[in-house]
Motif scaffolding. Sequence first.
Motif, mmCIF file in Angstrom:
data_model
loop_
_atom_site.group_PDB
_atom_site.id
_atom_site.type_symbol
_atom_site.label_atom_id
_atom_site.label_comp_id
_atom_site.label_asym_id
_atom_site.label_seq_id
_atom_site.Cartn_x
_atom_site.Cartn_y
_atom_site.Cartn_z
ATOM 1 N N TYR A 110 0.715 -1.083 -0.234
ATOM 2 C CA TYR A 110 -0.014 -0.087 0.091
ATOM 3 C C TYR A 110 0.872 1.431 -0.122
ATOM 4 C CZ TYR A 110 -3.922 -3.110 1.623
ATOM 5 O OH TYR A 110 -4.860 -4.031 1.665
ATOM 6 N N VAL A 111 0.105 2.295 -0.678
ATOM 7 C CA VAL A 111 0.772 3.609 -0.100
ATOM 8 C C VAL A 111 0.085 4.431 0.683
ATOM 9 C CG1 VAL A 111 1.598 5.991 -1.076
ATOM 10 C CG2 VAL A 111 2.260 3.758 -2.313
ATOM 11 N N CYS A 112 0.369 5.077 1.603
ATOM 12 C CA CYS A 112 -0.472 5.836 2.848
ATOM 13 C C CYS A 112 -0.102 7.185 2.348
ATOM 14 C CB CYS A 112 -0.208 5.428 4.197
ATOM 15 S SG CYS A 112 -0.766 3.539 4.528
ATOM 16 N N GLU A 113 -1.044 8.139 2.229
ATOM 17 C CA GLU A 113 -0.907 9.591 2.243
ATOM 18 C C GLU A 113 -1.774 10.460 2.883
ATOM 19 O OE1 GLU A 113 -0.347 10.556 -2.423
ATOM 20 O OE2 GLU A 113 -1.608 8.632 -2.083
ATOM 21 N N LEU A 114 -1.302 11.445 3.737
ATOM 22 C CA LEU A 114 -2.189 12.281 4.397
ATOM 23 C C LEU A 114 -3.200 12.944 3.622
ATOM 24 C CD1 LEU A 114 0.300 14.007 6.926
ATOM 25 C CD2 LEU A 114 -1.195 12.368 7.346
ATOM 26 N N LYS A 115 -4.284 12.993 4.001
ATOM 27 C CA LYS A 115 -5.323 13.464 3.178
ATOM 28 C C LYS A 115 -5.598 15.107 3.549
ATOM 29 C CE LYS A 115 -10.365 12.588 2.206
ATOM 30 N NZ LYS A 115 -11.104 14.254 2.667
ATOM 31 N N PHE A 116 -5.068 16.049 2.725
ATOM 32 C CA PHE A 116 -4.988 17.283 3.061
ATOM 33 C C PHE A 116 -6.275 18.017 2.834
ATOM 34 C CE2 PHE A 116 -0.597 16.321 2.079
ATOM 35 C CZ PHE A 116 0.200 16.319 3.254
ATOM 36 N N ASP A 117 -6.746 19.104 3.489
ATOM 37 C CA ASP A 117 -8.072 19.431 3.466
ATOM 38 C C ASP A 117 -7.773 20.964 2.667
ATOM 39 O OD1 ASP A 117 -10.833 19.667 3.952
ATOM 40 O OD2 ASP A 117 -10.457 20.591 5.877
ATOM 41 N N VAL A 283 -0.573 22.590 7.800
ATOM 42 C CA VAL A 283 -1.713 22.537 6.840
ATOM 43 C C VAL A 283 -2.751 21.665 7.413
ATOM 44 C CG1 VAL A 283 -0.523 20.497 5.653
ATOM 45 C CG2 VAL A 283 -2.501 21.563 4.524
ATOM 46 N N ALA A 284 -4.124 22.177 7.157
ATOM 47 C CA ALA A 284 -5.111 21.083 7.782
ATOM 48 C C ALA A 284 -5.360 19.823 7.122
ATOM 49 C CB ALA A 284 -6.573 21.976 7.707
ATOM 50 N N THR A 285 -5.304 18.652 7.881
ATOM 51 C CA THR A 285 -5.481 17.302 7.596
ATOM 52 C C THR A 285 -6.659 16.539 8.241
ATOM 53 O OG1 THR A 285 -3.938 16.526 9.133
ATOM 54 C CG2 THR A 285 -3.008 17.055 7.160
ATOM 55 N N ASP A 286 -7.381 15.939 7.728
ATOM 56 C CA ASP A 286 -8.624 14.975 8.079
ATOM 57 C C ASP A 286 -8.433 13.631 8.097
ATOM 58 O OD1 ASP A 286 -9.146 15.045 5.608
ATOM 59 O OD2 ASP A 286 -11.069 15.924 5.608
ATOM 60 N N GLY A 287 -7.259 12.820 7.610
ATOM 61 C CA GLY A 287 -7.216 11.556 7.532
ATOM 62 C C GLY A 287 -6.409 10.977 6.640
ATOM 63 N N ILE A 288 -6.574 9.952 6.278
ATOM 64 C CA ILE A 288 -5.346 9.140 5.610
ATOM 65 C C ILE A 288 -5.833 8.414 4.409
ATOM 66 C CG2 ILE A 288 -3.456 7.291 5.615
ATOM 67 C CD1 ILE A 288 -2.943 9.391 7.547
ATOM 68 N N VAL A 289 -5.442 8.513 3.325
ATOM 69 C CA VAL A 289 -5.533 7.910 1.794
ATOM 70 C C VAL A 289 -4.760 6.614 1.740
ATOM 71 C CG1 VAL A 289 -5.975 8.108 -0.683
ATOM 72 C CG2 VAL A 289 -6.596 9.941 1.033
ATOM 73 N N ALA A 311 -8.737 1.145 -3.185
ATOM 74 C CA ALA A 311 -8.159 2.287 -2.381
ATOM 75 C C ALA A 311 -9.423 2.689 -1.294
ATOM 76 C CB ALA A 311 -8.042 3.705 -3.330
ATOM 77 N N ILE A 312 -8.893 3.305 -0.363
ATOM 78 C CA ILE A 312 -9.934 3.823 0.926
ATOM 79 C C ILE A 312 -9.419 4.901 1.534
ATOM 80 C CG2 ILE A 312 -8.965 2.019 2.776
ATOM 81 C CD1 ILE A 312 -12.013 1.663 3.374
ATOM 82 N N ALA A 313 -10.242 5.788 2.070
ATOM 83 C CA ALA A 313 -9.784 6.934 3.008
ATOM 84 C C ALA A 313 -10.268 6.475 4.499
ATOM 85 C CB ALA A 313 -10.560 8.099 2.385
ATOM 86 N N TYR A 314 -9.353 6.744 5.284
ATOM 87 C CA TYR A 314 -9.510 6.519 6.822
ATOM 88 C C TYR A 314 -9.678 7.904 7.499
ATOM 89 C CZ TYR A 314 -9.231 5.977 11.843
ATOM 90 O OH TYR A 314 -9.340 5.986 13.042
ATOM 91 N N LYS A 315 -10.888 8.505 7.970
ATOM 92 C CA LYS A 315 -11.106 9.602 8.559
ATOM 93 C C LYS A 315 -10.816 9.693 10.143
ATOM 94 C CE LYS A 315 -12.599 12.871 6.406
ATOM 95 N NZ LYS A 315 -13.615 13.070 5.793
ATOM 96 N N TYR A 316 -10.174 10.648 10.494
ATOM 97 C CA TYR A 316 -9.857 10.618 11.873
ATOM 98 C C TYR A 316 -11.145 11.248 12.676
ATOM 99 C CZ TYR A 316 -4.982 9.973 11.496
ATOM 100 O OH TYR A 316 -3.716 9.518 11.111
ATOM 101 N N PRO A 317 -11.622 10.358 13.785
ATOM 102 C CA PRO A 317 -12.855 11.088 14.626
ATOM 103 C C PRO A 317 -12.487 12.372 14.983
ATOM 104 C CG PRO A 317 -12.148 8.735 15.132
ATOM 105 C CD PRO A 317 -11.019 9.397 14.381
ATOM 106 N N ALA A 318 -13.316 13.258 15.235
ATOM 107 C CA ALA A 318 -13.160 14.486 15.635
ATOM 108 C C ALA A 318 -12.744 14.371 17.016
ATOM 109 C CB ALA A 318 -14.857 15.427 15.463
#
Length: 712
Positions: A110-117, A283-289, A311-318
């Motif tokens: 896999y490749v994991c990347e931060l999900k930038f907002d 930078v604002a981030t809200d998860g991992i792709v 592919a899937i996106a994992y969103k961090y809980p608030a």
Amino acid sequence: MTTDLQARITALTERLHHLNYQYYQRDISEIPDQEFDQLLAELAELEKQHPELAHPNSPTQRVGGTITKQFPTAAHRYPMLSLGNTYSEADLREFDERVQKGLEGADYAYVCELKFDGVAMSLTYEAGQLTQGVTRGDGTRGDVVTSSVRTIKNLPLHLRTAGPAQPPEFEVRGEIFMPLPVFAELNAEREENGEALLANPRNAASGALKLQDSALVAARRLRFYAYSFLMPGRSSLPTHSASLEALSAWGLPVSDTWRRCGSIAEVLDFVHEWDKKRFTLPVATDGIVIKIDDFRQQELLGYTAKSPRWAIAYKYPAEAGRTRLRDVQYQVGRTGAVTPVALLDPVPLAGTVVKRASMHNANQIAALDIRLNDMVFVEKGGEIIPKITGVDFTARPEDSQPIVYPTACPACNTPLIRPEGEAHFRCPNDRGCPPQRKAKLEHYVSRKALNIDGLGAETVGRFFDLGLVTDAASLYDLPAKAEELAQLDRMGEKSVQRLLAGLEQSKLVPFDQVLFGLGIRYVGETVAEKLANHYRTMEALMVATATELAAVPEVGGVIAESAAAWFQEPQNQELVARLRAAGVQLELTGEAPQAMSNRLEGLTFVLSGVFELHSRDELQALIEAHGGKITGSISKKLSYLVAGDKMGPAKREKATGFKVPIISEAELLAMLPAGPEATSAPAETADAAEDSAPSASNPTPIQGTGTQTSLF
């Protein structure tokens, strides 16, 4: 002489591109700022004297200066769609099990990347030169914002030749964002000036890109991270990780936070590592792709009806915080809604210090039983907007008292009303309540309404506070006050001239946008367009009854009652008369569209999915031109569901349950009269039809599994 000048301009251009790369990509200052500025000034002067010798992607473009009255649109070669997401680590493990099964035991990574907002952007490079920047838009077409994109300092206008060989033409997908320090600085400046604060960095970045003056875009100091590479045909790059390395070698900014992971355990380690660490980033981030790395394995896994299997996106809980509620402030909006805002003891949350939070409405306060001086739990919705989610009842003071919602408007003291079925209390004094009047003016000048250049929300709000304007029609009295305006702080003669030119230009804005700009409750963009197209003139619209208005497609009873009541008010009739006297467009120009036939008369259609020969707008225009009607919902009364590629299963299931016929694009076209006009888009959309049709120059993405590859 010309040859020497060209050589000097080229040398300066290449030198400045190199210095920009060193500074913004590698944090290296090869020369002092003063020397850099001197080189840039020399190039700008040479280009001014000899514009025919300037390079299209000259470094001077970064300072802005292009004025764009409107943004053209362009079709995406590969649609820009969205990923599904999850908040559950168990879902990530199930995703991995599906991948393992789909690849039949083969090795994979896999490749994991931060999900930038930020704002998704499609960039085209030809022969190493940036030629176009297009927003996501509706996924199939977006706004061309190339002049704005060129102002982004860390985005190369000319690529380096290092690394793998570059294709003659390729596309880069990435995220444009406003760094958090820039966002904080901008909001601090706006707060000091008494201006409305920007909601979050994502909206700030999106709004900046749509500014008409690229010099203003440059002042917002946006940045870019690339996360995807696409090209016609098959690339020599075998993996996503290899493409990220190639983009970086070519000079494109790729965040160094990505990681190749050999197992789902490593993926979860990455997720856990960045749960808190992400708040240290600018930078604002809200998860991992999370994506399968190998392109051929992506092809093998393919897609479900709605998303890729690879592919899937994992969103961090608030993130939640606990703090004390000290007071409640009540804000009045454009429609009179009174919204409670909590004033809190400062609490660190998701990388910022929170002092205010939304309390939504009286129902929410009662449901959570929130009281003054309570210890409350605060979360950031989408990691940006704070809201109260609960109360720590174990810490409640014994003498606490329930919050008493005001019975009178906090701005004008008018008794509040609460319409049946609504959650908000409202101030009915829409003509005398200052916050409502100011908000209506801000709405009138906004981009989707009159879009008055030089007269944004902050400026018009300031003019209202100074008594220079009172309503929309009074804006057109400003030319008589030009000398007074020029004496104001932060205005000046050039700003006034720009404002007056913007006012004059607003008189050409189409009737449907003017109607939307009036701010009639429930009349949004779509409804305003429907009403304008149906009645053609303001005179005809103003005398229509609520029953007649409700008969217009997509205009229901509530909207009709609101619009009819608005037009019956003498003050609103006077406002319209003054706008007409000012020269504002209050009717549609040109002839009404002519019907091609009545073949579809009495039939209603829902369009869903992506179509091969026409865009949705073109199919809608065809259906309406032949007497049919478009609706947005599936019911027993629907005649047909027209299904395109990637249509969601929910609509298909609902249509099947109601026994609504499901037809293809070809079957719809077969229902039309024979002849070239039957399957051609109306004249105003013919160009779009040509852009979206399959052709030799519109091939599939490099991964070869269909258009959804463009997501990444």
